[in-house]
Write a protein that holds these residues in place. Structure first.
Motif, PDB file in Angstrom:
ATOM      1  N   THR A  92      79.025   7.994  43.454  1.00 18.95           N
ATOM      2  CA  THR A  92      79.554   7.266  44.602  1.00 18.95           C
ATOM      3  C   THR A  92      80.533   6.196  44.126  1.00 18.95           C
ATOM      4  OG1 THR A  92      77.495   7.615  45.795  1.00 18.95           O
ATOM      5  CG2 THR A  92      78.933   5.883  46.602  1.00 18.95           C
ATOM      6  N   PRO A  93      81.707   6.117  44.727  1.00 19.20           N
ATOM      7  CA  PRO A  93      82.687   5.117  44.276  1.00 19.20           C
ATOM      8  C   PRO A  93      82.102   3.711  44.315  1.00 19.20           C
ATOM      9  CG  PRO A  93      83.714   6.680  45.769  1.00 19.20           C
ATOM     10  CD  PRO A  93      82.244   6.975  45.792  1.00 19.20           C
ATOM     11  N   ALA A  94      82.422   2.934  43.277  1.00 16.69           N
ATOM     12  CA  ALA A  94      81.910   1.568  43.200  1.00 16.69           C
ATOM     13  C   ALA A  94      82.608   0.695  44.231  1.00 16.69           C
ATOM     14  CB  ALA A  94      82.140   1.014  41.799  1.00 16.69           C
ATOM     15  N   THR A  95      81.879  -0.226  44.817  1.00 16.94           N
ATOM     16  CA  THR A  95      82.435  -1.077  45.865  1.00 16.94           C
ATOM     17  C   THR A  95      82.490  -2.532  45.459  1.00 16.94           C
ATOM     18  OG1 THR A  95      80.227  -1.287  46.831  1.00 16.94           O
ATOM     19  CG2 THR A  95      81.631   0.466  47.683  1.00 16.94           C
ATOM     20  N   LEU A  96      81.775  -2.939  44.398  1.00 19.28           N
ATOM     21  CA  LEU A  96      81.735  -4.332  43.976  1.00 19.28           C
ATOM     22  C   LEU A  96      82.638  -4.554  42.773  1.00 19.28           C
ATOM     23  CD1 LEU A  96      77.879  -4.983  44.239  1.00 19.28           C
ATOM     24  CD2 LEU A  96      79.620  -5.389  45.973  1.00 19.28           C
ATOM     25  N   LYS A  97      83.132  -5.756  42.656  1.00 19.02           N
ATOM     26  CA  LYS A  97      83.954  -6.107  41.499  1.00 19.02           C
ATOM     27  C   LYS A  97      83.113  -6.047  40.227  1.00 19.02           C
ATOM     28  CE  LYS A  97      87.105  -8.966  44.192  1.00 19.02           C
ATOM     29  NZ  LYS A  97      87.640 -10.327  44.448  1.00 19.02           N
ATOM     30  N   ALA A  98      83.751  -5.678  39.127  1.00 22.19           N
ATOM     31  CA  ALA A  98      83.027  -5.373  37.896  1.00 22.19           C
ATOM     32  C   ALA A  98      82.217  -6.564  37.392  1.00 22.19           C
ATOM     33  CB  ALA A  98      84.000  -4.901  36.824  1.00 22.19           C
ATOM     34  N   ALA A  99      82.820  -7.752  37.335  1.00 16.65           N
ATOM     35  CA  ALA A  99      82.111  -8.912  36.806  1.00 16.65           C
ATOM     36  C   ALA A  99      80.939  -9.286  37.708  1.00 16.65           C
ATOM     37  CB  ALA A  99      83.077 -10.089  36.650  1.00 16.65           C
ATOM     38  N   TYR A 100      81.177  -9.241  39.025  1.00 16.65           N
ATOM     39  CA  TYR A 100      80.096  -9.551  39.973  1.00 16.65           C
ATOM     40  C   TYR A 100      78.950  -8.557  39.802  1.00 16.65           C
ATOM     41  CZ  TYR A 100      77.754 -10.416  44.439  1.00 16.65           C
ATOM     42  OH  TYR A 100      76.823 -10.694  45.411  1.00 16.65           O
ATOM     43  N   LYS A 101      79.300  -7.277  39.683  1.00 23.96           N
ATOM     44  CA  LYS A 101      78.276  -6.239  39.525  1.00 23.96           C
ATOM     45  C   LYS A 101      77.531  -6.411  38.191  1.00 23.96           C
ATOM     46  CE  LYS A 101      76.199  -2.348  40.670  1.00 23.96           C
ATOM     47  NZ  LYS A 101      76.974  -1.092  40.781  1.00 23.96           N
ATOM     48  N   ALA A 102      78.265  -6.773  37.128  1.00 25.05           N
ATOM     49  CA  ALA A 102      77.621  -6.963  35.827  1.00 25.05           C
ATOM     50  C   ALA A 102      76.591  -8.085  35.891  1.00 25.05           C
ATOM     51  CB  ALA A 102      78.668  -7.265  34.761  1.00 25.05           C
ATOM     52  N   ARG A 103      76.944  -9.161  36.594  1.00 27.54           N
ATOM     53  CA  ARG A 103      75.982 -10.254  36.713  1.00 27.54           C
ATOM     54  C   ARG A 103      74.755  -9.823  37.501  1.00 27.54           C
ATOM     55  NH1 ARG A 103      74.401 -13.770  40.190  1.00 27.54           N
ATOM     56  NH2 ARG A 103      75.916 -13.089  41.763  1.00 27.54           N
ATOM     57  N   TRP A 120      73.659  -8.835  33.147  1.00 29.36           N
ATOM     58  CA  TRP A 120      74.484  -9.176  32.007  1.00 29.36           C
ATOM     59  C   TRP A 120      74.960 -10.636  32.107  1.00 29.36           C
ATOM     60  CZ3 TRP A 120      75.446  -6.092  27.807  1.00 29.36           C
ATOM     61  CH2 TRP A 120      75.088  -4.747  27.920  1.00 29.36           C
ATOM     62  N   THR A 121      75.209 -11.228  30.971  1.00 28.19           N
ATOM     63  CA  THR A 121      75.808 -12.567  30.912  1.00 28.19           C
ATOM     64  C   THR A 121      77.304 -12.421  30.693  1.00 28.19           C
ATOM     65  OG1 THR A 121      73.779 -13.495  29.985  1.00 28.19           O
ATOM     66  CG2 THR A 121      75.803 -14.777  29.716  1.00 28.19           C
ATOM     67  N   LEU A 122      78.075 -13.028  31.588  1.00 31.50           N
ATOM     68  CA  LEU A 122      79.524 -12.904  31.486  1.00 31.50           C
ATOM     69  C   LEU A 122      80.044 -13.740  30.316  1.00 31.50           C
ATOM     70  CD1 LEU A 122      80.534 -13.154  35.262  1.00 31.50           C
ATOM     71  CD2 LEU A 122      79.975 -11.118  33.924  1.00 31.50           C
ATOM     72  N   ASP A 133      85.505  -6.623  27.483  1.00 34.21           N
ATOM     73  CA  ASP A 133      86.160  -7.930  27.659  1.00 34.21           C
ATOM     74  C   ASP A 133      85.424  -8.808  28.672  1.00 34.21           C
ATOM     75  OD1 ASP A 133      88.135  -7.107  25.897  1.00 34.21           O
ATOM     76  OD2 ASP A 133      89.361  -6.236  27.503  1.00 34.21           O
ATOM     77  N   ILE A 134      84.509  -8.199  29.432  1.00 35.20           N
ATOM     78  CA  ILE A 134      83.780  -8.957  30.459  1.00 35.20           C
ATOM     79  C   ILE A 134      82.426  -9.425  29.936  1.00 35.20           C
ATOM     80  CG2 ILE A 134      82.731  -8.792  32.753  1.00 35.20           C
ATOM     81  CD1 ILE A 134      84.905  -6.802  33.502  1.00 35.20           C
TER      82      ILE A 134
END
Length: 1653
Positions: free
Chosen positions: A1085-1096, A1100-1102, A1138-1139
């Motif tokens: 399913t296509p991702a809908t959230l921004k990568a950094a927001y989703k990583a948090r 994950w720690t940005l 890089d994130i």
């Protein structure tokens, strides 16, 4: 004159012990003891090994082994004197010892329990009688427990009832006479049965002989007077009640006996279940010698010395878990008390109790293990089905109704003993089996288990357990009102009611009746005992008449059978009640001396054996009667249904196997031929999958399924062993552990099923070669005949909808092909009714897929004759399309045979190229269709077509290849159920059976193959051999999945399908708000959230200076000219670096998951299309991932041979195919050896790899559309390194483990450097449970799969070994055998399976499926919904068969109008009582008679309903689920949370995303937040339960009124049938008269409107 002493079983044990030791003491010096095997266990009950050694016994030998040595001068033989065989064996061994010994020997023989003339004569004839000292050891009863005395005559059942040898009755009489001699005569001897009567007569004769003897003095005569401590002896003959022991025992002790067997209070249990024995325990008794170190069996003592077992043994197994939990909690509390001890005295008290706690703890561990193992098996479907059949028969269900269930169990390869038990129950309860059914059962048994069992069935007839009703023995059943005559069979039908053998309400926790032991069935044998001991109770429950028992003392046996005289006449054998009297003075004197105040003893004697469950029932009676009497049980032996069957089964026949006899010889030969070639040093074989002659047997010789020799015939288990040294002990357990829980996906991207509407492309040829004249058919079928009447409409709806879902069809919508066929014939409002009919037909099919659905059954799913044509069209579509009647199915034959027509045309020929799953599936379905449509072909004037299968290899299965293994050097898995040791070189895992997998029908429904469920827990090991932290793995996996979701932005967009739906609310009427498909977010399913927001959010720690607005930019990489899934994924991982901080271990984890994806696609993901790599997403099955035990290749073998053998021509290497693109001419197939096969149609299942390679030439060449698609699609290579070991060194509790691989630079964080190494032995499968010996399979995926083709065997095995040693250390040995597959080098495969190549187009799979004239295509590369799978290949075979039959017969004819108007004459026939206006369509005699029955029933029903209304419906279930209540309340909150951090242009969150967020919120909710919803759910449940109780009361009242009104109506309204000779309608599967009023059809169903095109 002293009073008689009270009975004490310890006296019998003490006397036996003293007698034995006295005889041994008389043999001076050291001695060797040679003992009969069956005596070892009973002797162990009375004396320990250490005691025997104290009395000079040096070594122990079994008499049967004939291996006694000359180490001691004194040799003592101990055997039963009744057996002539033992006397001859003793003589032979004495002569051998005399020959071998240099010194003389003293031989002694102790005959148990007596010396016989026959034994003396045999010793004399052998010339050794003068060399032996003979003594008698009068051991009759062995006290197994204080209340159980047994002769321990293991063969007593066989001797009495098969060989008609009455020796056991004599020995029982002698044993009972011994009790009488010491304790006085039984004042009353009561009994039932011929053998029981014989025992009573022998007791009388023995008493008279003693009194008449010359040495009988006054003391002896006065001693034989009625006892004042014994009340009576009740003697029951086993043949009075054969059914009870045949039923599966349901007490704890009974189930242990069923599964493992209890012998002399001991059971041999696998140490993996109960733990290894302590060293001290291994020498505790004579029957438990020190086990061999190779043995995995442990002897468990099962008697009252184990206090925990004593409390569990007689309980119904349903409550054993509860009891064990209570003990565990109490024991834990006792252990914890040491912490609360404050004084020295309290601590000292605890220390004193500690040994007892430890003993109890060990016992708890043993019984917890046993209970868990039993639970695994009792929860198995096979056990449940057998128990259901048994209980139905015992409860009085029509035995004929169980025929299909028994036949199904036979088809499932249920062990022969279990099948024979069911047949014997059937026969005994029914007084024999109908002649036709009897012959059918005999045929099924002989064909399924081997013709050596002719003798077995003959023995069962001699035992009168399995009889035809035409047998004179079966006809002798005592019937009511037959006077005093007794029959030779027990009338269970009469006694079931008279003695209330079925008790509906049983409380296992607090039993109030003996029926608890069988969960509702009261053993007849014990009911007979209650007729004597508990008259008042039995009268009250059978007749509700306490007055009948008022004249007798409550519970007294003084009145014998009185009150039940008529009932006992209907049990088999003689009835007797005898008093034993003595001299009046002696009797009165003893009565005065005893005082008569003590409880008296009742001896309950079973001649022929008793079960542990019957003992439990007698103990229940004893507990109720303990204030008045003691009960002692005497028996010839302990028996069970299995032991009864063992008595009948021929000893040369292996009853644990289910393989047809025709396979046994060939399969044994093949297996051992293979074994003989592999006794050399371990070697590695290069595996090119082509023509491996020594591993597969030709189908003509019945090999593809092989059978390994049963080790029980090689390794002899001594059981109760005195032998020194012990003989070889088998390491096979009696019971195999049941499969475990759900399994992980075999595909890296396997999502859960979604409710989508995707189906394989069905290419119907527009070219119609023939045409059948359209005409409206007539059907002699009753409406609704296939709709059951004993369930509510909403339950029936549930079943139909579930059947559609299990058939890959949307239950609420037309399939695309249905829509194209019906769009001009049905109005939209009529779709609902059509779908109900279609789903009902699918329900019929899935109820029993071994038998095809007939046309009449399918039409019987219509509620009204107007819909018969629609049902007929639907049946044709389902049948031709392969939704029903596919696989190894028995084709339903036409009732009316077609008229013989002079056929002027020869039948057409269809050639199928390839004997893989696609080819065999196509050929088998075509064979089935040709039989079903034989009449249509005759109308065309031609014979039925024939099918020829051409296969290049010398084996079946294609890329499903189960390679046979040599297990001679490996440890064998205990309880292995497979027919041979094999390993899967090709297709291996079944990815779930649920939601439509056709293998569910094939493997489980038809072939009944054993399978193993893979356990889901997987451990990943890093390069240093340490297990990866699970939290870190989950974190990286989330990141990997997010990368895939972002790449999915660039995948192909599928156009929506045309959906014509029915009225869901009407179809769902009465349903339980059940969802029809699992809705979830696909991994793609296509991702809908921004990568950094989703990583948090993932955890994950940005990195510093990275905000939550940071996102990935993949557009440039995705739009590059040569963009692939791999190139874009690599870019996503690089940008994520890089994130967040990604370590080298994170990269190793990430690439392990990528290797798993490459495994599912058989290629490097840089060779996958970015748009179509997951084109099959959303079409996955549900359920556990499984593997076939003993070989996946069993599936193609069964397809090729069942129900008839296909014409398969192996070793036919196809070179050239000639076809006609217009479909008007014929075809020709040429092979490499010059063979030519002429045909009319060709179905090519040639693998895509071979098509790419150009090995097969097409003439004319394939069109460019086809060749271009061949070029664009990918075809990769997955190879395996298979390692066979002598024994397992890995964790046997895991089926899968993974190994992270490192690039050349170990600490690299560059994604590109991981590609070449990540797939090398990255995942390992422990397949020991399916192979039967220790085997590991290492996968070579991605680039590694291709590298394998060019690497040496030794190099690859060494690499794999090093990978294993990195995890398990230096202990990893070299394998004893290894196999390396090289599918790319196989000329008939050229690879493993298809994939989406980089330049693939969305319709390429559909293009591959399209036919060209008379050339059709199938194979896993021709389906876009299930490519690269075994089930996908099979589905394409069904599709190709559908295309061929449609080309031959033309499209399905749809009458116009399809649904007749309501007032049409045609539709009125069948139920309405109008004369037909068309004289050419008269009512048939069957329809006329049935019409009168229907009219009468309708009038009766209207009369009843007019008075009391319809029967109340059960309240609908409610969704009393706390989470659902929470999700409704929190939906808006969850939606807002989804909107946070959302990427621009992604729109609003979908309902599915909101549901996922709601689920996450519920998991995170605190107990306080959950409590209101949980309370609300509990309140809803409580209200529902109250409404159910109220409904139950109303239903009981309604049922009672219904019967009264119906009886009154039938008296005043007689049913008149004019045509008495008309045959009954028996066409449907479910012959019940319909009470379901109609389908949920809308009022507008007759609106004459066309659907939009």
């Amino acid at each position: 004159m002293v009073p008689h002493a009270g009975f004490d079983p310890d006296q019998i044990r003490d006397k036996a012990r003293k007698d034995l030791l006295y005889l041994l003491e008389g043999v001076r010096g050291k001695k060797n003891l040679v003992i009969e095997r069956s005596l070892a266990g009973p002797i162990g009950v009375v004396v320990k090994v250490s005691t025997l050694q104290d009395y000079g016994v040096d070594k122990f030998f079994f008499l049967e082994n004939g291996n006694a040595d000359t180490s001691q001068r004194n040799v003592v033989f101990m055997a039963r004197g009744e057996c002539a065989r033992h006397a001859q064996s003793i003589a032979d061994q004495i002569k051998r010892l005399q020959r071998e010994s240099q010194t003389g020997h003293e031989f002694h023989v102790f005959w148990v329990p007596r010396r016989t003339l026959v034994s003396d004569k045999l010793l004399e004839e052998s010339g050794v009688l003068g060399d032996v000292n003979i003594a008698e050891l009068p051991l009759y009863f062995f006290p197994l427990e204080r209340d159980v005395l047994s002769l321990e005559l293991d063969s007593s059942f066989q001797d009495l009832f098969l060989f008609k040898d009455t020796t056991p009755t004599f020995l029982m009489a002698k044993a009972l006479m011994g009790i009488q001699s010491k304790h006085g005569l039984f004042p009353r001897v009561i009994g039932k049965g011929d053998n029981a009567k014989r025992v009573a007569e022998l007791l009388t004769r023995m008493r008279q002989e003693i009194l008449a003897g010359e040495d009988a003095n006054e003391g002896t005569r006065s001693g034989l007077t009625p006892s004042n401590t014994i009340e009576s002896a009740i003697i029951i003959d086993r043949e009075v009640d054969f059914v009870t022991p045949l039923l599966t025992q349901l007490t704890y002790e009974g189930l242990i006996d069923e599964f493992w067997g209890i012998q002399n209070n001991q059971a041999d249990i696998d140490s993996t279940i109960v733990g290894a024995p302590s060293q001290a325990a291994s020498q505790s008794t004579a029957s438990t010698p020190t086990p061999s170190t190779a043995s995995r069996k442990r002897k468990i003592q099962l008697d009252s010395s184990d206090k925990l077992y004593d409390g569990l043994r007689d309980a119904n197994f349903a409550i054993v878990g509860t009891l064990l939990n209570k003990v565990a909690r109490r024991l834990q509390s006792d252990y914890d008390s040491r912490h609360t001890s404050k004084t020295t005295a309290e601590l000292r008290d605890f220390v004193k109790k500690l040994p007892g706690y430890q003993t109890e703890h060990q016992s708890l561990k043993i019984h917890t293990g046993l209970a868990e193992e039993i639970m695994k098996h009792t929860r198995a479907d096979q056990f449940s089905r057998m128990l259901e059949v048994q209980q139905n028969l015992a409860a009085g269900a029509d035995p004929a109704s169980q025929f299909d269930a028994i036949e199904e169990l036979i088809a499932r390869d249920v062990p022969l003993r279990e099948i024979l038990r069911l047949l014997c129950i059937y026969s005994c309860i029914s007084g024999g089996i109908k002649s036709k059914d009897f012959d059918q059962f005999r045929r099924l048994v002989l064909e399924g288990y081997g013709y050596q069992h002719l003798l077995t069935l003959h023995n069962l007839e001699k035992l009168q357990l399995f009889l035809s009703r035409t047998s004179p023995m079966a006809s002798m059943i005592p019937m009511p009102g037959s006077g005093t005559a007794t029959g030779t069979k027990t009338n269970y039908t009469f006694l079931r009611k008279q003695l209330r053998l079925i008790v509906d309400e049983v409380n296992e926790h607090d039993p109030n009746d003996i029926a608890y032991v069988y969960s509702g069935y009261a053993p007849l044998s014990i009911r007979l005992v209650q007729c004597i001991l508990q008259k008042q109770y039995l009268l009250s429950i059978t007749r509700g008449n306490t007055g009948a028992g008022a004249g007798t003392a409550a519970g007294s046996g003084a009145q014998g059978w009185r009150g039940f005289d008529e009932a006992v006449k209907h049990a088999r054998g003689q009835t007797f009640d005898e008093l034993q009297k003595g001299e009046d003075k002696a009797v009165k004197a003893r009565a005065l001396l005893s005082g008569g105040s003590d409880k008296k003893t009742v001896f309950i004697v079973f001649v022929g054996g008793i079960t542990f469950t019957e003992i439990a029932a007698l103990r229940f009676i004893a507990k109720k009667e303990e204030a008045r009497r003691n009960i002692v049980i005497c028996t010839t032996s302990i028996i069970s249904g299995n032991k009864m069957m063992d008595a009948a089964v021929e000893k040369d026949a292996d009853i644990t196997k289910s393989l047809p006899a025709a396979l046994l010889t060939d399969s044994h030969t093949s297996y051992h031929a293979e074994s003989s070639t592999s006794r050399e040093t371990p070697r590695t074989e290069s595996e090119i999958i082509v023509r491996i002659d020594d591993m597969d047997i030709d189908t003509d010789n019945m090999a593809s399924i092989t059978v390994s020799q049963d080790e029980s015939t090689v390794n002899e288990t001594p059981g109760n062993s005195f032998e020194s040294p012990p003989s070889a002990i088998s390491d096979r357990s009696e019971l195999t552990s049941a499969p475990s829980t759900s399994s992980p996906s075999s595909k890296a991207t396997t999502p859960v099923d979604v409710d989508t509407f995707k189906e394989p492309f069905l290419a119907h040829s527009a070219q119609t070669t023939t045409s059948i004249k359209s005409k409206r058919r007539t059907f002699d079928v009753r409406p609704r005949v296939s709709i059951p009447t004993d369930i509510a409409p909403h339950d029936y709806a549930n079943q139909c909808i579930a059947a559609a879902e299990s058939s890959r069809l949307n239950p609420y919508a037309l399939h695309q092909d249905e829509y194209l066929m019906l769009r001009n014939h049905l109005s939209h409002a009529q779709v609902t009714t059509y779908l109900n009919i279609r789903n009902g037909i699918l329900r019929l099919w899935l109820n029993n897929p071994r038998i095809g659905v007939s046309r009449e059954e399918a039409i019987g799913c219509a509620k009204d004759p107007r819909w018969f044509d629609a049902a007929n069209v639907c049946y044709d579509w389902l049948n031709r399309s392969g939704y029903i009647n596919f696989g190894c199915v028995q084709v339903p034959l036409h009732k009316k045979q077609p008229k013989k027509i002079n056929l002027n045309k020869k039948g057409k020929t269809v050639v199928v190229i390839g004997a893989g799953l696609a080819g065999l599936g196509c050929a088998r379905h075509l064979e089935t269709l040709f039989k079903q449509y034989a009449a249509e072909f005759q109308e065309l004037g031609e014979e039925a077509p024939r099918v020829i299968v051409l296969e290049g290899r010398n084996r079946l299965g294609g890329r499903v290849y189960s390679r046979a293994l040599d297990g001679s050097k490996s440890q064998h898995l205990i309880g292995f159920k497979g027919r041979r040791h094999s390993v899967e070189c090709g297709g291996m895992i079944i990815t779930g059976f649920e939601r439509g997998n056709p293998l569910n029908v094939l493997l489980r429904g038809q072939m009944a193959l054993p399978y193993y469920s893979l356990r889901p827990d997987t451990t990943l090991y890093d390069a240093n051999g340490k297990a990866v932290d699970e939290k870190r793995d989950r974190l990286v996996e989330k990141l990997y999945n997010d990368c895939l979701e972002r790449v999915s932005d660039y995948k192909f967009k599928n156009p929506p399908s045309k959906l014509i739906e029915g009225n869901k609310d009407l179809m769902d009427e009465g349903r339980d708000n059940r969802a029809t498909g699992k809705t979830h977010a696909e991994p793609s399913t296509p991702a809908t959230l921004k990568a950094a927001y989703k990583a948090r959010l993932m955890g994950w720690t940005l990195k510093n200076n990275i905000t939550e607005d940071h996102d990935l930019d993949l557009d440039a990489a995705a739009k590059a000219p040569n963009a692939t899934l791999g190139s874009v994924m690599d870019e996503a991982i690089t940008q994520y670096k890089d994130i967040v901080d990604l370590t080298p271990q994170d990269f190793r984890l990430m690439n392990w998951h990528i290797a798993n994806l490459e495994y599912s696609n058989a290629t490097n993901y840089n060779q996958l299309s970015i748009g179509g790599w997951d084109i099959d997403a959303g079409n996955e099955w549900e359920g556990k991932h499984t593997m076939v035990i003993g070989g996946y290749q069993s599936v193609p073998w069964a397809l090729a041979n069942t129900p008839s053998r296909l014409d398969i021509r192996k070793n036919t290497d196809v070179k050239r195919i000639f076809y006609d693109p217009e479909g008007l001419g014929t075809t020709r197939v040429e092979s490499e050896d010059g063979t030519v096969v002429e045909a009319d149609y060709v179905v090519s299942t040639i693998p895509l790899g071979v098509l790419k390679h150009g090995h097969v030439e097409f003439s004319p060449p394939l069109p460019s559309s086809k060749t271009d698609a061949i070029g664009r699609l990918g075809f990769g290579i997955l190879n395996k390194i298979i390692l066979v070991y002598a024994e397992a060194f890995w964790d046997g509790t895991k089926d899968i483990f993974g190994c992270l691989r490192t690039p050349k630079s170990r600490h690299s964080v560059k994604q590109a450097e991981y590609a070449s190494q990540r797939g090398r032995c990255f995942q390992w499968f422990n397949v020991s449970n399916t192979s039967g010996i220790p085997v590991l399979i290492g996968l070579m995926a991605g680039d590694a799969g291709f590298d394998t083709e060019h690497s040496g065997n030794d190099e690859l095995v060494a690499e794999a070994t090093e990978v294993l040693r990195s995890v398990y250390g230096a202990k990893v040995p070299k394998p004893v055998h290894s196999i390396v597959t090289r599918w790319g080098s196989d000329k008939f495969a050229r690879g493993s399976y298809s994939s989406a190549g980089p330049s693939m187009r969305p319709d390429d799979y559909q293009t591959m499926a399209k036919s060209i004239g008379n050339l059709f295509f199938a194979g896993e590369h021709t389906t876009e919904t299930h490519p690269a799978t075994v089930h996908g290949a099979y589905l394409t075979g069904l599709r190709a068969a559908s295309e061929v039959i449609n080309t031959m017969l033309g499209p399905i004819e749809v009458p116009t109008p399809l649904v007749l108007p309501k007032d049409s004459t045609f539709s009125s026939r069948g139920l309405k009582r109008k004369e037909p206006s068309d004289a050419s369509l008269p009512l048939s005699p069957r329809s006329s008679k049935q019409a009168r029955i229907d009219e009468y029933e309708l009038a009766a029903w209207q009369h009843i309903a007019g008075k009391i209304g319809e029967r109340p419906w059960r309240p609908q279930k409610v969704a009393a689920n706390a989470y659902l209540l929470y999700s409704k309340t929190s939906f808006e909150v969850a939606r807002k949370r989804c909107e946070e951090g959302r990427r621009p242009g992604k729109g609003k969150p979908s309902p599915n995303e909101v549901r996922v967020m709601t689920s996450k919120m519920w998991k995170e909710a605190s107990p306080e937040e959950r409590k209101p919803f949980e309370d609300q759910a509990a309140e809803i449940k409580e209200k529902y339960n109250e409404s159910v109780k109220a409904w139950d009361a109303k239903v009981k009242e309604w049922d009672q009124q219904y019967l009264e009104i119906k009886t009154e109506y039938e008296k005043t309204h007689k049913l008149v049938l004019e045509d008495e000779g008309s045959p009954a309608d028996d066409s449907g599967r479910e012959r019940r008269r319909a009470k379901i009023s109609n389908y949920a059809e809308s009022e507008a169903s007759d609106v004459d409107a066309d659907m939009e095109g």
